[in-house]
Design a protein around this motif. Structure first.
Motif, PDB file in Angstrom:
ATOM      1  N   VAL A 151      -2.091  98.439  26.725  1.00  0.00           N
ATOM      2  CA  VAL A 151      -2.036  99.853  27.112  1.00  0.00           C
ATOM      3  C   VAL A 151      -3.355 100.523  26.718  1.00  0.00           C
ATOM      4  O   VAL A 151      -3.770 100.439  25.564  1.00  0.00           O
ATOM      5  CB  VAL A 151      -0.864 100.588  26.428  1.00  0.00           C
ATOM      6  N   SER A 152      -4.000 101.187  27.664  1.00  0.00           N
ATOM      7  CA  SER A 152      -5.298 101.805  27.373  1.00  0.00           C
ATOM      8  C   SER A 152      -5.168 102.946  26.376  1.00  0.00           C
ATOM      9  O   SER A 152      -6.008 103.113  25.492  1.00  0.00           O
ATOM     10  CB  SER A 152      -5.947 102.310  28.663  1.00  0.00           C
ATOM     11  N   VAL A 153      -4.098 103.751  26.505  1.00  0.00           N
ATOM     12  CA  VAL A 153      -3.854 104.851  25.574  1.00  0.00           C
ATOM     13  C   VAL A 153      -2.361 104.939  25.287  1.00  0.00           C
ATOM     14  O   VAL A 153      -1.549 104.959  26.207  1.00  0.00           O
ATOM     15  CB  VAL A 153      -4.330 106.210  26.144  1.00  0.00           C
ATOM     16  N   LYS A 154      -2.020 104.984  24.006  1.00  0.00           N
ATOM     17  CA  LYS A 154      -0.650 105.244  23.588  1.00  0.00           C
ATOM     18  C   LYS A 154      -0.624 106.591  22.878  1.00  0.00           C
ATOM     19  O   LYS A 154      -1.547 106.920  22.126  1.00  0.00           O
ATOM     20  CB  LYS A 154      -0.142 104.156  22.642  1.00  0.00           C
ATOM     21  N   PHE A 155       0.418 107.383  23.109  1.00  0.00           N
ATOM     22  CA  PHE A 155       0.467 108.693  22.485  1.00  0.00           C
ATOM     23  C   PHE A 155       1.895 109.060  22.099  1.00  0.00           C
ATOM     24  O   PHE A 155       2.862 108.491  22.602  1.00  0.00           O
ATOM     25  CB  PHE A 155      -0.135 109.765  23.405  1.00  0.00           C
ATOM     26  N   LEU A 156       1.990 110.016  21.182  1.00  0.00           N
ATOM     27  CA  LEU A 156       3.282 110.524  20.729  1.00  0.00           C
ATOM     28  C   LEU A 156       3.360 112.010  21.024  1.00  0.00           C
ATOM     29  O   LEU A 156       2.389 112.743  20.844  1.00  0.00           O
ATOM     30  CB  LEU A 156       3.461 110.311  19.226  1.00  0.00           C
ATOM     31  N   SER A 157       4.497 112.443  21.500  1.00  0.00           N
ATOM     32  CA  SER A 157       4.782 113.864  21.631  1.00  0.00           C
ATOM     33  C   SER A 157       5.676 114.228  20.459  1.00  0.00           C
ATOM     34  O   SER A 157       6.873 113.923  20.462  1.00  0.00           O
ATOM     35  CB  SER A 157       5.482 114.156  22.964  1.00  0.00           C
ATOM     36  N   VAL A 158       5.076 114.807  19.432  1.00  0.00           N
ATOM     37  CA  VAL A 158       5.792 115.077  18.193  1.00  0.00           C
ATOM     38  C   VAL A 158       6.430 116.455  18.282  1.00  0.00           C
ATOM     39  O   VAL A 158       5.738 117.475  18.278  1.00  0.00           O
ATOM     40  CB  VAL A 158       4.841 115.001  16.984  1.00  0.00           C
TER      41      VAL A 158
END
Length: 230
Positions: A151-158
Motif C-alpha cells: 500500500v503506497s499510503v496507509k492512514f487512520l481517521s482518528v
C-alpha cells in the motif's frame, strides 16, 4: 463531485447507503445527507440511505483528465458485507485505469478489506485507511490494515479525539511508526521521528505500561532493547 472535505478534492460514490456497525456510526453525516438528497429527488438516492450499488457511476473518474484526489464512497463503505467482491473489482478496475488520480478509501470494515486484498494487489494510486473511534472497536482495525502489503499510503481517521484512546500526540506519532515498522529499537525510532532519548524513553515506558508495545533484550546483543508493537 467537488468536496468540502478538507483532506480531499472530489468524492466518488459508486455505492450509496450503509448500515451501522459501531458506535462511530451513531451520528452518521452520510445518512443525514442521503435522506436530504432523497427528499430533493436527487438521482441515485431514491432509496435514501439503503445500501445501493450505482453501476452508472463506475467510470466517472475516467472522464476527469485532471489529476485529482478522490475520496471513494463518502456516502457508503466500499467493504460493506453486502457489496459483492465482483463489484468491488469493478471499482478497482477503474482506479487502476485512472492512474493519474489518487483514491482514498476509508472503512470501518477492516476485516473485509483485509480479506479482499489477500488475493488482490493494491493499486499504486490507492490510499487505504481505517476509522479509529475508540479502543474497543477502532484499535483492532489497525492490525487488519497493517497486515495489507504493497500500500503506497496507509492512514487512520482518528475520531473523535486522541484523548479517547488515552494517547498524547507524541505517543500517537510513535504508534504510527510502529503500525508500519512492527519492530525497532530506540536509536532507529529517535532518528526517524527526530526525538532525543530523553523525550523518547519516557514515551516508550508509558506506551508499554498501557500495553501498546513491549520491550525485550535483543537476542543478538543484550545491551540493546528491541521494541515490538503488541
Amino acid at each position: 463531485m467537488a468536496s468540502k472535505i478538507e483532506w480531499t478534492e472530489e468524492t466518488w460514490n459508486p455505492i450509496t447507503g450503509c448500515t451501522k456497525i459501531s458506535s462511530g456510526c451513531k451520528h452518521c453525516y452520510a445518512e443525514v445527507m442521503a435522506k436530504r438528497l432523497q427528499a430533493m429527488g436527487m438521482k441515485g438516492y431514491e432509496k435514501g440511505f439503503k445500501l445501493t450499488l450505482q453501476p452508472h457511476r463506475i467510470l466517472e473518474p475516467l472522464q476527469n483528465k485532471k489529476p485529482t484526489m478522490y475520496f471513494v464512497n463518502s456516502m457508503s463503505d466500499v467493504f460493506h458485507k453486502n457489496v459483492p467482491f465482483e463489484y468491488i473489482d469493478k471499482i478497482f478496475d477503474t482506479i487502476t485505469k485512472a492512474s493519474w488520480h489518487k483514491f482514498q478509501i476509508l472503512t470501518k470494515r477492516a476485516d473485509i478489506m483485509n480479506e479482499y486484498f489477500k488475493t488482490r494487489k493494491v493499486p499504486n494510486n490507492v490510499w487505504l485507511g481505517v476509522t479509529v473511534e475508540n479502543k474497543n472497536e477502532g484499535i483492532p482495525r489497525i492490525a487488519y490494515l497493517r497486515d495489507i502489503s504493497g500500500v503506497s499510503v496507509k492512514f487512520l481517521s482518528v475520531e473523535p479525539l486522541l484523548e479517547d484512546l488515552d494517547l498524547t500526540y507524541t505517543q500517537y506519532i510513535v504508534m504510527m511508526y510502529f503500525w508500519e515498522t512492527k519492530k525497532s529499537n530506540v536509536k532507529k525510532i529517535g532518528e526517524t521521528l527526530l526525538l532525543d532519548p530523553s523525550t523518547l524513553t519516557p514515551v516508550l515506558k508509558k506506551l508499554e505500561s498501557k500495553g501498546y508495545i513491549e520491550r525485550n533484550r535483543s537476542t543478538i546483543d543484550e545491551r540493546n532493547l528491541e521494541i515490538n508493537i503488541t
